[in-house]
Design a protein around this motif. Structure first.
Motif, PDB file in Angstrom:
ATOM      1  N   ILE A  33      -2.530  -0.114   5.337  1.00 15.35           N
ATOM      2  CA  ILE A  33      -3.959   0.112   6.156  1.00 15.35           C
ATOM      3  C   ILE A  33      -4.942   0.067   5.108  1.00 15.35           C
ATOM      4  N   PHE A  34      -6.062  -0.723   5.238  1.00 11.69           N
ATOM      5  CA  PHE A  34      -6.837  -0.676   3.974  1.00 11.69           C
ATOM      6  C   PHE A  34      -8.290  -0.203   4.799  1.00 11.69           C
ATOM      7  N   TYR A  35      -9.182  -0.097   3.937  1.00  7.87           N
ATOM      8  CA  TYR A  35     -10.742   0.310   4.264  1.00  7.87           C
ATOM      9  C   TYR A  35     -11.279  -1.139   4.742  1.00  7.87           C
ATOM     10  N   ASP A  36     -11.105  -1.938   3.899  1.00  9.66           N
ATOM     11  CA  ASP A  36     -11.688  -3.224   4.223  1.00  9.66           C
ATOM     12  C   ASP A  36     -10.990  -4.358   3.496  1.00  9.66           C
ATOM     13  N   THR A  37     -10.145  -5.404   3.903  1.00 10.79           N
ATOM     14  CA  THR A  37      -9.736  -6.229   3.200  1.00 10.79           C
ATOM     15  C   THR A  37     -10.250  -7.050   2.028  1.00 10.79           C
ATOM     16  N   HIS A  38     -11.619  -7.427   2.446  1.00 11.71           N
ATOM     17  CA  HIS A  38     -12.439  -8.253   1.486  1.00 11.71           C
ATOM     18  C   HIS A  38     -13.825  -7.651   0.894  1.00 11.71           C
ATOM     19  N   GLY A  39     -13.692  -6.288   1.310  1.00 14.09           N
ATOM     20  CA  GLY A  39     -14.802  -5.474   0.927  1.00 14.09           C
ATOM     21  C   GLY A  39     -14.842  -4.399   0.076  1.00 14.09           C
ATOM     22  N   ALA A  40     -14.550  -3.284   0.740  1.00 12.18           N
ATOM     23  CA  ALA A  40     -14.420  -2.013   0.098  1.00 12.18           C
ATOM     24  C   ALA A  40     -13.321  -1.928  -0.881  1.00 12.18           C
ATOM     25  N   ASP A  41     -11.973  -2.377  -0.162  1.00  9.30           N
ATOM     26  CA  ASP A  41     -10.879  -2.590  -0.953  1.00  9.30           C
ATOM     27  C   ASP A  41     -10.423  -3.732  -1.835  1.00  9.30           C
ATOM     28  N   LYS A  42     -11.586  -4.518  -2.030  1.00  9.92           N
ATOM     29  CA  LYS A  42     -11.117  -5.904  -2.480  1.00  9.92           C
ATOM     30  C   LYS A  42     -10.434  -5.870  -3.833  1.00  9.92           C
ATOM     31  N   ALA A  43     -10.930  -5.016  -4.656  1.00  6.93           N
ATOM     32  CA  ALA A  43     -10.115  -4.869  -5.851  1.00  6.93           C
ATOM     33  C   ALA A  43      -8.825  -4.444  -6.102  1.00  6.93           C
ATOM     34  N   LEU A  44      -8.532  -3.543  -4.772  1.00  5.75           N
ATOM     35  CA  LEU A  44      -7.061  -3.047  -4.678  1.00  5.75           C
ATOM     36  C   LEU A  44      -6.466  -4.219  -4.172  1.00  5.75           C
ATOM     37  N   TYR A  45      -6.988  -4.823  -3.242  1.00  8.78           N
ATOM     38  CA  TYR A  45      -6.282  -5.981  -2.470  1.00  8.78           C
ATOM     39  C   TYR A  45      -5.969  -7.118  -3.726  1.00  8.78           C
ATOM     40  N   THR A  46      -6.710  -7.209  -4.577  1.00 12.08           N
ATOM     41  CA  THR A  46      -6.396  -8.176  -5.713  1.00 12.08           C
ATOM     42  C   THR A  46      -5.430  -7.774  -6.684  1.00 12.08           C
ATOM     43  N   SER A  47      -5.701  -6.397  -7.157  1.00 13.91           N
ATOM     44  CA  SER A  47      -4.539  -5.951  -7.970  1.00 13.91           C
ATOM     45  C   SER A  47      -2.991  -5.659  -7.098  1.00 13.91           C
ATOM     46  N   LEU A  48      -3.232  -5.457  -6.021  1.00 16.96           N
ATOM     47  CA  LEU A  48      -1.617  -5.309  -5.548  1.00 16.96           C
ATOM     48  C   LEU A  48      -1.071  -6.559  -5.246  1.00 16.96           C
ATOM     49  N   THR A  49      -1.861  -7.745  -4.993  1.00 18.30           N
ATOM     50  CA  THR A  49      -1.383  -9.094  -4.789  1.00 18.30           C
ATOM     51  C   THR A  49      -0.801  -9.553  -6.205  1.00 18.30           C
ATOM     52  N   ALA A  50      -1.514  -9.110  -7.405  1.00 20.11           N
ATOM     53  CA  ALA A  50      -0.771  -9.438  -8.460  1.00 20.11           C
ATOM     54  C   ALA A  50       0.505  -8.852  -8.894  1.00 20.11           C
ATOM     55  N   LEU A  51       0.428  -7.431  -8.570  1.00 18.68           N
ATOM     56  CA  LEU A  51       1.753  -6.704  -8.773  1.00 18.68           C
ATOM     57  C   LEU A  51       2.735  -7.144  -7.922  1.00 18.68           C
ATOM     58  N   LEU A  52       2.599  -7.551  -6.562  1.00 22.17           N
ATOM     59  CA  LEU A  52       3.416  -8.013  -5.643  1.00 22.17           C
ATOM     60  C   LEU A  52       3.925  -9.328  -5.863  1.00 22.17           C
ATOM     61  N   GLY A  53       3.338 -10.125  -6.224  1.00 26.88           N
ATOM     62  CA  GLY A  53       3.230 -11.660  -6.484  1.00 26.88           C
ATOM     63  C   GLY A  53       3.026 -12.466  -5.282  1.00 26.88           C
ATOM     64  N   ARG A  54       2.557 -11.579  -4.291  1.00 24.75           N
ATOM     65  CA  ARG A  54       2.005 -12.309  -2.868  1.00 24.75           C
ATOM     66  C   ARG A  54       1.176 -11.429  -2.382  1.00 24.75           C
ATOM     67  N   ALA A  55       0.563 -12.015  -1.270  1.00 26.53           N
ATOM     68  CA  ALA A  55      -0.559 -11.124  -0.700  1.00 26.53           C
ATOM     69  C   ALA A  55       0.209  -9.914   0.157  1.00 26.53           C
ATOM     70  N   PRO A  56      -0.477  -9.002   0.220  1.00 21.55           N
ATOM     71  CA  PRO A  56       0.161  -7.755   0.803  1.00 21.55           C
ATOM     72  C   PRO A  56      -0.183  -7.949   2.416  1.00 21.55           C
TER      73      PRO A  56
END
Length: 296
Positions: A195-218
């Motif tokens: 559950i995100f606040y906003d995938t490509h807005g408010a939580d964009k940095a979180l989305y990018t960092s999490l993608t890098a750590l997981l090795g794929r898009a969450p």
């Protein structure tokens, strides 16, 4: 006729003597006499009855004494009013904030400190979504924002300063399988609906960092606009949320929080405002908020 003429006139009227008035004004008597003569010439008649030992006001002089004092008092009031505004002691500050600004205590501490220092200034604070704060500031609807960092902040017209940083924790339903774990890792989140606040807005940095750590898009199951709605969705078992640590202060039935071993996903708090600001109260608040202790 200017304020200087009126001050000179009142000094002579009070002292009833040009020499004593000149000494009080720190000028020589001939210069004072010339200034009073110029004032009388401009007004069209004598203001003093001069004798060898003292001076007395004429009827016109007594009228001017009342009006001159009133004018100087008003000028002094205007000066003090403007100076208080420039120092931030008066005026209005409109603040928008996101949830973690309140839950961390940073916003409330700043509001209390500013109120104690500038009790005559008006403070207006309202919850505004992170993505809306920057637009509202640039449109003149807000003066200051407390928001997580996101892509809309890094533009020339905005001034941004990091004033807080916290680890993230996982908010999830009490009956979720991961709730039995004392501490979670990013690997444990793989495949979990988020559950995100906003995938490509408010939580964009979180989305990018999490993608890098997981090795794929969450897997983003839901996007929501407020902290309470994010926690409500988590309580309903609709997914898990990675939220700033201060949100642990919110007790929601059915929600538990678990620490997350992922410093790279830390949440931050930014203080934002217009880069060109001419409101003294806003400048005073920004200075105070920037200098206060930053929570971690």
């Amino acid at each position: 006729m200017d304020l200087r003429h009126l001050r000179y006139f009142l000094a002579v009227a009070e002292a009833k003597h040009f020499g004593r008035a000149a000494e009080r004004l720190n000028i020589v008597p001939p210069a004072l006499s010339m200034q009073i003569k110029n004032l009388e010439d401009e007004l069209g008649g004598p203001l003093f009855i001069r004798t060898s030992r003292s001076v007395e006001l004429t009827e016109a002089g007594r009228l001017l004494q009342v009006e001159a004092q009133r004018i100087l008092d008003q000028a002094d009031y205007a000066r003090q009013t403007v100076q208080r505004s420039l120092r931030g002691e008066t005026g209005r500050v409109r603040i928008g904030f996101a949830g973690n600004a309140v839950l961390s205590g940073k916003l409330t501490d700043d509001l209390r400190a500013f109120r104690a220092r500038f009790p005559q200034a008006e403070l207006i604070a309202s919850e505004v979504s992170p993505l809306a704060q920057a637009d509202a500031i640039l449109a003149g609807q807000l003066d200051i924002g407390y928001t997580p960092d996101h892509g809309k902040l890094h533009i020339p017209a905005l001034r941004c300063e990091k004033i807080g940083i916290w680890n993230r924790v996982v908010a999830l339903a009490a009956d979720h399988l991961l709730a039995s774990q004392a501490r979670l890792t990013v690997a444990m989140l793989a495949g979990e609906p988020l559950i995100f606040y906003d995938t490509h807005g408010a939580d964009k940095a979180l989305y990018t960092s999490l993608t890098a750590l997981l090795g794929r898009a969450p897997d983003i199951a839901h996007c929501s606009s407020s902290s309470l709605s994010v926690l409500a969705l988590a309580a309903a078992g609709q997914g898990i949320a990675l939220v700033p640590e201060p949100l642990m202060n919110i007790s929601v039935p059915g929600v538990v929080y678990r620490p997350l071993d992922a410093p790279a996903l830390a949440a931050n708090l930014m203080l934002i405002s217009r880069r060109k600001e001419n409101n003294g109260a806003v400048d005073a608040f920004l200075t105070m908020a920037s200098q206060s202790e930053r929570p971690r």
